[in-house]
Design a protein around this motif. Structure first.
Motif, PDB file in Angstrom:
ATOM      1  N   VAL A 134       5.395 -28.984 -12.525  1.00  0.00           N
ATOM      2  CA  VAL A 134       3.945 -28.189 -12.706  1.00  0.00           C
ATOM      3  C   VAL A 134       3.573 -27.181 -10.937  1.00  0.00           C
ATOM      4  O   VAL A 134       3.327 -26.023 -10.768  1.00  0.00           O
ATOM      5  CB  VAL A 134       2.694 -28.815 -12.843  1.00  0.00           C
ATOM      6  N   ALA A 135       4.167 -28.132  -9.454  1.00  0.00           N
ATOM      7  CA  ALA A 135       4.073 -27.701  -8.751  1.00  0.00           C
ATOM      8  C   ALA A 135       5.004 -26.274  -8.680  1.00  0.00           C
ATOM      9  O   ALA A 135       4.653 -25.355  -7.873  1.00  0.00           O
ATOM     10  CB  ALA A 135       4.159 -28.255  -7.736  1.00  0.00           C
ATOM     11  N   GLY A 136       6.418 -26.540  -8.994  1.00  0.00           N
ATOM     12  CA  GLY A 136       7.007 -25.698  -8.394  1.00  0.00           C
ATOM     13  C   GLY A 136       6.910 -24.778 -10.016  1.00  0.00           C
ATOM     14  O   GLY A 136       7.327 -23.555  -9.530  1.00  0.00           O
ATOM     15  N   ASN A 137       6.594 -24.321 -10.449  1.00  0.00           N
ATOM     16  CA  ASN A 137       6.149 -23.331 -11.732  1.00  0.00           C
ATOM     17  C   ASN A 137       5.240 -22.421 -11.009  1.00  0.00           C
ATOM     18  O   ASN A 137       5.445 -21.533 -11.381  1.00  0.00           O
ATOM     19  CB  ASN A 137       5.344 -23.858 -13.142  1.00  0.00           C
ATOM     20  N   LYS A 138       3.698 -23.051 -10.363  1.00  0.00           N
ATOM     21  CA  LYS A 138       3.556 -22.141  -8.987  1.00  0.00           C
ATOM     22  C   LYS A 138       3.766 -21.304  -8.110  1.00  0.00           C
ATOM     23  O   LYS A 138       4.100 -20.903  -7.957  1.00  0.00           O
ATOM     24  CB  LYS A 138       2.529 -23.082  -8.861  1.00  0.00           C
ATOM     25  N   ILE A 139       4.886 -22.517  -7.637  1.00  0.00           N
ATOM     26  CA  ILE A 139       5.727 -21.392  -6.522  1.00  0.00           C
ATOM     27  C   ILE A 139       6.628 -20.607  -6.981  1.00  0.00           C
ATOM     28  O   ILE A 139       6.469 -18.963  -6.469  1.00  0.00           O
ATOM     29  CB  ILE A 139       6.846 -22.211  -5.879  1.00  0.00           C
ATOM     30  N   PHE A 140       7.166 -20.350  -8.089  1.00  0.00           N
ATOM     31  CA  PHE A 140       7.921 -19.226  -9.365  1.00  0.00           C
ATOM     32  C   PHE A 140       7.322 -18.284  -9.965  1.00  0.00           C
ATOM     33  O   PHE A 140       7.078 -17.176  -9.418  1.00  0.00           O
ATOM     34  CB  PHE A 140       8.330 -20.310 -10.407  1.00  0.00           C
ATOM     35  N   THR A 168      12.062 -28.465  -3.491  1.00  0.00           N
ATOM     36  CA  THR A 168      11.865 -29.709  -3.260  1.00  0.00           C
ATOM     37  C   THR A 168      11.286 -29.611  -5.003  1.00  0.00           C
ATOM     38  O   THR A 168      11.548 -29.676  -6.488  1.00  0.00           O
ATOM     39  CB  THR A 168      10.905 -30.740  -2.999  1.00  0.00           C
ATOM     40  N   ASN A 169      10.369 -29.180  -5.397  1.00  0.00           N
ATOM     41  CA  ASN A 169       8.943 -29.016  -5.917  1.00  0.00           C
ATOM     42  C   ASN A 169       9.966 -27.236  -7.105  1.00  0.00           C
ATOM     43  O   ASN A 169      10.538 -27.489  -8.416  1.00  0.00           O
ATOM     44  CB  ASN A 169       8.047 -28.142  -5.819  1.00  0.00           C
ATOM     45  N   LEU A 184      13.445 -25.274 -11.528  1.00  0.00           N
ATOM     46  CA  LEU A 184      14.297 -24.420 -12.340  1.00  0.00           C
ATOM     47  C   LEU A 184      15.299 -25.860 -12.311  1.00  0.00           C
ATOM     48  O   LEU A 184      16.271 -25.311 -14.616  1.00  0.00           O
ATOM     49  CB  LEU A 184      15.195 -24.742 -11.017  1.00  0.00           C
ATOM     50  N   SER A 185      15.358 -26.819 -12.730  1.00  0.00           N
ATOM     51  CA  SER A 185      15.932 -27.563 -13.487  1.00  0.00           C
ATOM     52  C   SER A 185      15.144 -27.447 -15.300  1.00  0.00           C
ATOM     53  O   SER A 185      16.433 -28.092 -15.911  1.00  0.00           O
ATOM     54  CB  SER A 185      15.979 -29.595 -13.119  1.00  0.00           C
ATOM     55  N   THR A 186      14.789 -27.467 -15.616  1.00  0.00           N
ATOM     56  CA  THR A 186      14.082 -27.550 -16.671  1.00  0.00           C
ATOM     57  C   THR A 186      14.550 -26.483 -17.613  1.00  0.00           C
ATOM     58  O   THR A 186      14.598 -26.187 -18.440  1.00  0.00           O
ATOM     59  CB  THR A 186      12.494 -27.575 -16.990  1.00  0.00           C
ATOM     60  N   LEU A 187      15.071 -25.396 -17.387  1.00  0.00           N
ATOM     61  CA  LEU A 187      15.518 -23.996 -17.870  1.00  0.00           C
ATOM     62  C   LEU A 187      16.306 -23.984 -18.274  1.00  0.00           C
ATOM     63  O   LEU A 187      17.613 -23.309 -18.248  1.00  0.00           O
ATOM     64  CB  LEU A 187      15.068 -23.208 -16.692  1.00  0.00           C
ATOM     65  N   ASP A 188      16.810 -24.976 -19.285  1.00  0.00           N
ATOM     66  CA  ASP A 188      17.791 -25.164 -20.332  1.00  0.00           C
ATOM     67  C   ASP A 188      18.113 -24.455 -21.463  1.00  0.00           C
ATOM     68  O   ASP A 188      18.754 -24.175 -21.713  1.00  0.00           O
ATOM     69  CB  ASP A 188      18.157 -26.558 -20.918  1.00  0.00           C
TER      70      ASP A 188
END
Length: 352
Positions: free
Chosen positions: A265-271, A342-343, A348-352
């Protein structure tokens, strides 16, 4: 002194600006050796599809004729240099007498040969103009400085429309219609083993077709000088069985699933804050249209238009050092702190 975990990051941090291009080139060669080892462009001497066989034959015949011409001209030149003019009769300088005879011989021989080459070239163009059977799949490829947008659409199933980047999947043994467009300058679409070159011109849609007779990965390249990173504007054509292609296309048409993990969720916000202005991820609020669609980023073999292998480390390396790896690309280098890295990696690891 703190321990440096990523040596490449450390080298780039200490690299003076004057050595930026050299450092970037070295990084590319180190990071992506397989790009050249697995699908080198020198395979243009070996055809792998019906749109390429006639062109290969034409190329070999033209090469043989050129070699023969060079040998004859070289022999005549050497003979002329070795022959001495009689000092007692210097004569006049000009194409007269025996000289004119040689000119007429040259015209008489070269004229029919050139006419034959022209006829054979036109015959070859006719052979590769249209596939033997109607293409079942149409792929629209739009060239950008310096990457390729690949759009798949099914007129019978609009929901199956999706976009990817720098990687074209096709079923083996079937002709594929390619519609070529350009978003900025003139580019050239070229898959040496599958077909000849076709220009992608702004404001105009050109077409060609490709077909692979056997499974494999076929390297493609922009062969029109289009700017600073023309040499790093590559793509791949992945030929696979019809069943594998259907599975791939169904997977590509899906949106990503929601993930409630805190780091994701935090990584999505950064994206969304840093990347969504250019990139799209279907299933999120990211809907940028200026850069590659990253919905299924991890399904691709390469990133940065064939410049780097697609690994988690290279993804973050590209984000942080895009202008070092590919100077003048439209992708900016983005500074991230350790927590953001890290986030973002988790997202990005979920973008399969």
């Amino acid at each position: 002194m703190p321990k440096v975990k990523n040596l490449r990051f450390a080298r780039r941090a200490l690299t003076p600006p004057s050595f930026t291009v050299a450092a970037a080139s070295a990084s590319i060669l180190i990071a992506a050796p397989s790009a050249h080892a697995q699908a080198p462009l020198n395979y243009f001497l070996h055809a792998a599809g019906p749109a390429a066989y006639p062109t290969r034959t034409l190329g070999w015949i033209f090469t043989a004729i050129c070699v023969v011409v060079c040998v004859i001209v070289s022999a005549l030149l050497i003979g002329a240099l070795r022959r001495r003019r009689d000092p007692a009769s210097p004569g006049e300088i000009g194409a007269t007498g025996e000289g004119m005879r040689w000119i007429w011989i040259g015209v008489g021989v070269s004229g029919p040969v050139l006419a034959g080459m022209l006829i054979f070239a036109l015959f070859t163009l006719q052979q590769v103009a249209t596939p033997l059977q109607s293409p079942a799949i149409t792929v629209t490829v739009t060239a950008y400085d310096w990457w390729w947008k690949v759009s798949y659409s099914d007129p019978h199933e609009p929901a199956q429309r999706f976009e990817t980047a720098n990687e074209i999947h096709i079923p083996v043994g079937e002709p594929i219609r390619i519609v070529l467009k350009s978003a900025d300058v003139i580019h050239t679409f070229w898959v040496p083993r599958l077909a000849g070159k076709t220009q992608a011109i702004p404001g105009q849609a050109n077409e060609q077709w490709i077909q692979a007779d056997s499974p494999g990965v076929y390297r493609g390249q922009c062969s029109q000088f289009c700017g600073a990173q023309h040499a790093h504007m590559a793509f791949e054509v992945v030929a696979q069985s019809r069943a594998d292609y259907n599975n791939w296309s169904e997977q590509q048409a899906r949106r990503i699933s929601a993930n409630v993990a805190a780091s994701v969720v935090a990584g999505n916000k950064i994206f969304l804050d840093r990347c969504a202005g250019c990139h799209a991820v279907r299933g999120t609020d990211a809907s940028g249209a200026l850069a590659p669609d990253l919905t299924h980023l991890n399904s691709r073999r390469m990133i940065a238009a064939g410049t780097l292998r697609n690994t988690a480390e290279n993804q973050l390396d590209w984000i942080a050092h895009a202008q070092l790896i590919k100077p003048d690309a439209r992708m900016p280098s983005i500074n991230l702190n350790r927590e953001d890295v890290t986030n973002l990696r988790a997202f990005l690891s979920t973008l399969d």
